[in-house]
Enzyme design. Structure first.
Site, PDB file in Angstrom:
ATOM      1  N   CYS A  82     -17.614  56.786 -88.822  1.00 49.30           N
ATOM      2  CA  CYS A  82     -18.511  58.169 -89.309  1.00 49.30           C
ATOM      3  C   CYS A  82     -17.707  59.298 -88.496  1.00 49.30           C
ATOM      4  O   CYS A  82     -17.569  59.335 -87.139  1.00 49.30           O
ATOM      5  CB  CYS A  82     -19.570  57.801 -88.492  1.00 49.30           C
ATOM      6  SG  CYS A  82     -20.806  59.214 -88.106  1.00 49.30           S
TER       7      CYS A  82
HETATM    8  N1  LIG Z   1     -26.298  65.293 -88.045  1.00 46.53           N
HETATM    9  C1  LIG Z   1     -26.026  63.772 -87.568  1.00 46.53           C
HETATM   10  C2  LIG Z   1     -25.339  63.094 -88.772  1.00 46.53           C
HETATM   11  C3  LIG Z   1     -25.093  61.631 -88.656  1.00 46.53           C
HETATM   12  C4  LIG Z   1     -25.101  60.711 -89.836  1.00 46.53           C
HETATM   13  O1  LIG Z   1     -25.525  61.141 -90.835  1.00 46.53           O
HETATM   14  N2  LIG Z   1     -24.206  59.541 -89.459  1.00 46.53           N
HETATM   15  C5  LIG Z   1     -24.114  58.887 -90.532  1.00 46.53           C
HETATM   16  C6  LIG Z   1     -22.715  58.014 -90.591  1.00 46.53           C
HETATM   17  S1  LIG Z   1     -21.394  58.996 -91.044  1.00 46.53           S
HETATM   18  C7  LIG Z   1     -24.933  57.646 -90.425  1.00 46.53           C
HETATM   19  O2  LIG Z   1     -25.193  57.001 -89.624  1.00 46.53           O
HETATM   20  N3  LIG Z   1     -25.595  57.379 -91.663  1.00 46.53           N
HETATM   21  C8  LIG Z   1     -26.586  56.181 -91.904  1.00 46.53           C
HETATM   22  C9  LIG Z   1     -27.744  56.705 -92.770  1.00 46.53           C
HETATM   23  O3  LIG Z   1     -27.942  57.620 -93.176  1.00 46.53           O
HETATM   24  O4  LIG Z   1     -28.400  55.646 -93.071  1.00 46.53           O
HETATM   25  C10 LIG Z   1     -24.878  64.004 -86.582  1.00 46.53           C
HETATM   26  O5  LIG Z   1     -24.128  64.769 -86.680  1.00 46.53           O
HETATM   27  O6  LIG Z   1     -24.861  63.388 -85.411  1.00 46.53           O
END
Ligand SMILES: N[C@@H](CCC(=O)N[C@@H](CS)C(=O)NCC(=O)O)C(=O)O
Length: 319
Positions: A55
């Site tokens: 990520c």
């Molecule tokens: N705004 C958050 C975004 C984090 C994010 O979207 N992480 C993704 C991975 S790249 C995630 O865990 N997605 C899981 C999901 O949406 O189910 C940050 O910058 O910390």
């Protein structure tokens, strides 16, 4: 019986699109800070960071943790890159090389942590997660805020040399903020808006905006080692996590293929390679096996065969 959270954990069932077919990223929910005299005091052996190497947002946190020498103060746990129907799994739920078990609660998935501290939580189960062992809750799950916390909150507890490292210095804040304002939507999230669009018009709008902003970044980096001023700032960290994934993943998987970095953007490529090969905080926070496997495996709506492409060779060019 426990609540059905499939619609929150399964990205292939994501409802995060508007009527134009454009991808809309949901805002993060836990937004506390760590500060002296606050609910979350800076302390050793109190906080834990959960990440995926795949990520880009979590990688920002990993890089800054290392730049600031916070490794002993804030231990980290890495999940498996194969994000399935229940979201991010720990090693016990998905035996992938380099994945780890949850040392605190033996959770099976990242979602277990969210539901442990907030049983009614209705958002997505994202990484990074900054966890407080004392109050047994998530302090913050927004990487742009976690890196600011890491930048200053623990300065009195770390090596004075590392305490001096400041990636958001007062005199450059205005420039950094202005850059973040377009790099985040157009580039960091722009690759996702391209790849997750479900209508051609939405994809084309996103991908053109992305490449216009890469052109702009390319000009900014002409003859420069860092994006802002002549020192490493959070602008570099925030932008780099997308650049390093670009040729290995976004060009193919997210259809960001107007140009690639290595042949289309010599200045961005030089800046990106230099940080990768000369600064361990960047290289040690990058695991291409986790990165490539995650994207090509975890979005069956985009890549139903889950085949992970072999290239590019090399993943990052030499200096
Ligand atoms: N705004 C958050 C975004 C984090 C994010 O979207 N992480 C993704 C991975 S790249 C995630 O865990 N997605 C899981 C999901 O949406 O189910 C940050 O910058 O910390």
């Amino acid at each position: 019986m426990s609540r059905d959270v499939t619609s929150q954990s399964d990205i292939s069932k994501s409802k995060y699109h508007d009527e134009s077919g454009a991808f809309k990223r949901a805002a993060s929910s836990f937004r506390d800070s760590i500060e002296k005299g606050g609910k979350f005091e800076p302390e050793k052996d109190r906080y834990h960071l959960y990440v995926s190497y795949a990520c880009p947002w979590a990688t920002r946190a990993l890089i800054v943790r290392k730049l600031k020498g916070l490794e002993d103060l804030i231990p980290v746990t890495v999940v498996s890159p194969r994000m399935g129907g229940e979201g991010w799994p720990f090693l016990s739920a998905d035996n992938f090389p380099g994945a780890q078990d949850d040392p605190l609660y033996k959770s099976q998935h990242i979602k277990d942590l969210y539901l442990r501290c907030s049983p009614d939580y209705s958002g997505r189960f994202t990484v990074p997660v900054l966890w407080d062992k004392k109050h047994e809750t998530i302090v913050n799950n927004e990487s742009s805020e976690i890196i600011r916390i890491f930048n200053t909150a623990f300065n009195h507890l770390i090596d004075p040399e590392k305490a001096k490292v400041d990636i958001y210095p007062e005199n450059l804040r205005k420039e950094i903020d202005e850059l973040n304002e377009w790099v985040y939507p157009d580039i960091n999230n722009g690759v996702y808006r391209s790849g997750f669009a479900i209508k051609p018009e939405a994809y084309e709008a996103a991908v053109k905006q992305l490449f216009n902003s890469l052109d702009r970044l390319e000009k900014i980096l002409e003859g420069k080692e860092y994006i802002i001023g002549d020192k490493l700032t959070e602008a570099d960290v925030r932008t780099w996590v997308t650049a390093i994934r670009f040729d290995p993943v976004y060009v193919g998987h997210f259809k960001c293929n107007i140009r690639d970095i290595r042949s289309g953007y010599p200045n961005i490529n030089r800046w990106m390679k230099k940080l990768y090969w000369t600064n361990p905080a960047f290289k040690d926070s990058t695991d291409f096996d986790h990165i490539k496997t995650h994207y090509y495996w975890s979005h069956p709506q985009i890549n139903p065969t889950r085949i992970v492409p072999v290239g590019p060779v090399p993943l990052v060019q030499d200096l």
